[in-house]
Design an enzyme around this catalytic site. Structure first.
Site, PDB file in Angstrom:
ATOM      1  N   ARG A 242       0.860  -1.185   0.000  1.00 39.63           N
ATOM      2  CA  ARG A 242       0.000   0.000   0.000  1.00 39.63           C
ATOM      3  C   ARG A 242       0.897   1.237   0.000  1.00 39.63           C
ATOM      4  O   ARG A 242       1.905   1.284   0.712  1.00 39.63           O
ATOM      5  CB  ARG A 242      -0.892   0.047   1.243  1.00 39.63           C
ATOM      6  CG  ARG A 242      -2.116  -0.860   1.197  1.00 39.63           C
ATOM      7  CD  ARG A 242      -3.150  -0.422   0.161  1.00 39.63           C
ATOM      8  NE  ARG A 242      -4.336  -1.247   0.175  1.00 39.63           N
ATOM      9  CZ  ARG A 242      -4.522  -2.355  -0.552  1.00 39.63           C
ATOM     10  NH1 ARG A 242      -3.575  -2.783  -1.360  1.00 39.63           N
ATOM     11  NH2 ARG A 242      -5.662  -3.029  -0.471  1.00 39.63           N
ATOM     12  N   GLU A 271      -3.867   7.144  -4.378  1.00 39.69           N
ATOM     13  CA  GLU A 271      -4.350   6.563  -5.651  1.00 39.69           C
ATOM     14  C   GLU A 271      -5.718   7.117  -6.015  1.00 39.69           C
ATOM     15  O   GLU A 271      -6.539   7.300  -5.122  1.00 39.69           O
ATOM     16  CB  GLU A 271      -4.445   5.035  -5.519  1.00 39.69           C
ATOM     17  CG  GLU A 271      -3.093   4.396  -5.387  1.00 39.69           C
ATOM     18  CD  GLU A 271      -3.151   2.876  -5.306  1.00 39.69           C
ATOM     19  OE1 GLU A 271      -4.201   2.279  -5.621  1.00 39.69           O
ATOM     20  OE2 GLU A 271      -2.136   2.293  -4.929  1.00 39.69           O
ATOM     21  N   HIS A 289      -1.310  -0.187  -9.729  1.00 39.54           N
ATOM     22  CA  HIS A 289      -1.871  -1.151  -8.765  1.00 39.54           C
ATOM     23  C   HIS A 289      -2.351  -2.430  -9.466  1.00 39.54           C
ATOM     24  O   HIS A 289      -3.549  -2.729  -9.496  1.00 39.54           O
ATOM     25  CB  HIS A 289      -3.025  -0.516  -7.971  1.00 39.54           C
ATOM     26  CG  HIS A 289      -3.259  -1.215  -6.648  1.00 39.54           C
ATOM     27  ND1 HIS A 289      -3.651  -0.542  -5.508  1.00 39.54           N
ATOM     28  CD2 HIS A 289      -3.154  -2.514  -6.281  1.00 39.54           C
ATOM     29  CE1 HIS A 289      -3.790  -1.405  -4.508  1.00 39.54           C
ATOM     30  NE2 HIS A 289      -3.498  -2.613  -4.965  1.00 39.54           N
TER      31      HIS A 289
HETATM   32  C1  DGY Z   1      -5.906  -6.250  -2.221  1.00 38.94           C
HETATM   33  O1  DGY Z   1      -6.629  -7.245  -2.351  1.00 38.94           O
HETATM   34  O2  DGY Z   1      -5.860  -5.640  -1.173  1.00 38.94           O
HETATM   35  C2  DGY Z   1      -5.063  -5.865  -3.361  1.00 38.94           C
HETATM   36  O3  DGY Z   1      -4.359  -4.697  -3.117  1.00 38.94           O
HETATM   37  C3  DGY Z   1      -5.851  -5.766  -4.629  1.00 38.94           C
HETATM   38  O4  DGY Z   1      -4.915  -5.774  -5.658  1.00 38.94           O
END
Ligand code: DGY
Length: 327
Positions: A242, A271, A289
Site C-alpha cells: 500500500r 491513488e 496497482h
Molecule cells: C488487495 O486485495 O488488497 C489488493 O491490493 C488488490 O490488488
C-alpha cells in the site's frame, strides 16, 4: 436474513462471478464500473443486507454509521481492508470478510518483476527501443545492476512476503526480513532468511527493500522520511503493498536528489494520483496497482467473496472473517 439477501456490489466483477452472484442472491451490480461516490455508498449501506466493496470504496465511520439495521456483512473483494473502518463496523454488529491467500502468488510475481525491472533498467530499455533510439548492441549502454547475491530486506513476512522470499532466493538474493513477529524456524531455515528485530538496522544494510506488510495505523509511513534516510544511496525500494506505508513525498525527494538508486512502485499514497515528480524519473518503474491483476486471481477473489457470503447467510462463521487484532 431472508434466503435471498440484497447484495450490493460496488464495482464490475468478472462475468462468471457476477452470474453466480445473481443466481445465489438478490444482487445489484455496477455494470458501468464507475466507483461510487460517498453519497452512493451511503445509499448502498442504507439498503443492502450485504455490501461487496473494493479498495476504491472508502467505508469510513461516517458512511458505516449511516448503515441501516439490515446491513450485516461487508464482504470485501480484496485482501487489504484499510479502506474499511472495521472497528466501527464490528461495533455496529456488521461482520467484515476479505479474500486472503488467493492473490499471494500473483502479487509476489509482480514484486519480483519490479525487483528485476528497476535494477536491470527494463523500462528504460523498452522506452528507448520504442523511441527508435537503439543503435545496436553496445558494451556500455544501459548497464544496470546484478540481482544475484544482493541483500533483499522484506518488510512484512506474511504470506506475500514469504512468497517473495521464495522467488528471490531462487534468483540468488540473500533474504532478510523485518516482521512484527519472527516467523517459525522451519520457514527461516527453508528461506535461509535472517530476522531483523530492528527495522532501522535492516534498512541501513540492504541493497533492495520490498514492502509487503498490510497498511494499518501502525504501518502508516513506516518508511518515514527519517527511515528512508537510513537506506544506502545504491538501494532500491519496491512497494506492492500500500502506498501509505511509505512517505511518498520523502521518497520522491530522495529519488530526485539521487539519494536512492531507484524504486518500483505498484501502489501510491493517494491513488489514483501519483506524485508528478515520479512520472519522469528514469530510475523508477510505476505500475497502476496491478499486483493481483490476473484473470485467475480475480475469479478466485470473487469465489472467496461468494463463499464468505453464502456461509454467512447459512448462519455459519465465514472463513475469512477480519479480526482487527490479527491485522
Ligand atoms: C488487495 O486485495 O488488497 C489488493 O491490493 C488488490 O490488488
Amino acid at each position: 436474513m431472508t434466503n435471498k439477501p440484497l447484495v450490493i456490489v460496488t464495482r464490475k466483477l468478472p462475468d462468471a462471478i457476477e452470474t453466480r452472484m445473481r443466481e445465489l442472491f438478490n444482487t445489484e451490480l455496477n455494470l458501468d464500473d464507475t466507483p461510487m461516490s460517498p453519497a452512493q455508498l451511503a445509499d448502498a449501506v442504507k439498503r443492502a443486507d450485504i455490501i461487496v466493496p473494493t479498495l476504491t470504496d472508502r467505508l469510513d465511520s461516517r458512511i458505516i454509521s449511516q448503515a441501516g439495521p439490515q446491513l450485516k456483512l461487508i464482504a470485501n473483494f480484496g485482501t487489504g481492508v484499510d479502506h474499511i473502518d472495521v472497528d466501527t463496523a464490528l461495533q455496529r454488529g456488521i461482520a467484515v470478510t476479505n479474500t486472503p491467500g488467493v492473490l499471494t502468488e500473483d502479487t509476489a510475481d509482480m514484486t519480483m518483476a519490479l525487483i528485476l525491472a528497476v535494477p536491470r533498467r527494463l523500462a528504460e530499455g523498452v522506452d528507448s527501443l520504442r523511441a527508435g533510439e537503439w543503435k545496436g548492441w553496445s558494451p556500455t549502454w544501459l548497464l544496470g545492476h546484478r540481482i544475484y547475491g544482493k541483500r533483499l530486506g522484506i518488510v512484512g513476512m506474511g504470506r506475500i512476503g514469504q512468497a517473495v522470499a521464495r522467488r528471490a532466493k531462487a534468483f540468488g538474493l540473500q533474504i532478510h526480513y523485518h516482521n512484527r513477529r519472527r516467523v517459525g524456524e522451519d520457514i527461516e531455515d527453508a528461506l535461509e532468511a535472517t530476522y531483523w528485530e530492528s527495522l532501522d538496522q535492516m534498512l541501513a544494510r540492504m541493497d533492495i527493500i520490498s514492502v509487503n506488510c498490510p497498511h494499518t495505523p501502525a504501518t502508516f509511513h513506516l518508511l518515514s522520511a527519517r527511515r528512508l534516510k537510513l537506506l544506502q544511496p545504491h538501494a532500491y525500494v519496491v512497494n506492492t503493498a500500500r502506498g501509505e506505508i511509505i512517505d511518498e513525498n520523502a521518497l520522491t525527494r530522495m529519488l530526485v536528489a539521487e539519494e536512492l538508486a531507484g524504486a518500483g512502485l505498484d501502489v501510491f499514497e493517494h491513488e489514483p494520483a501519483v506524485n508528478p515528480k515520479l512520472l519522469n524519473l528514469p530510475n523508477v518503474v510505476l505500475l497502476p496497482h496491478m499486483g493481483s491483476a490476473t484473470i485467475e486471481g480475480r475469479i478466485d477473489m470473487g469465489e472467496k467473496v461468494i463463499i464468505n457470503i453464502k456461509t454467512f447467510v447459512d448462519g455459519h462463521t465465514p472463513p475469512d472473517r477480519v479480526i482487527p487484532s490479527m491485522l
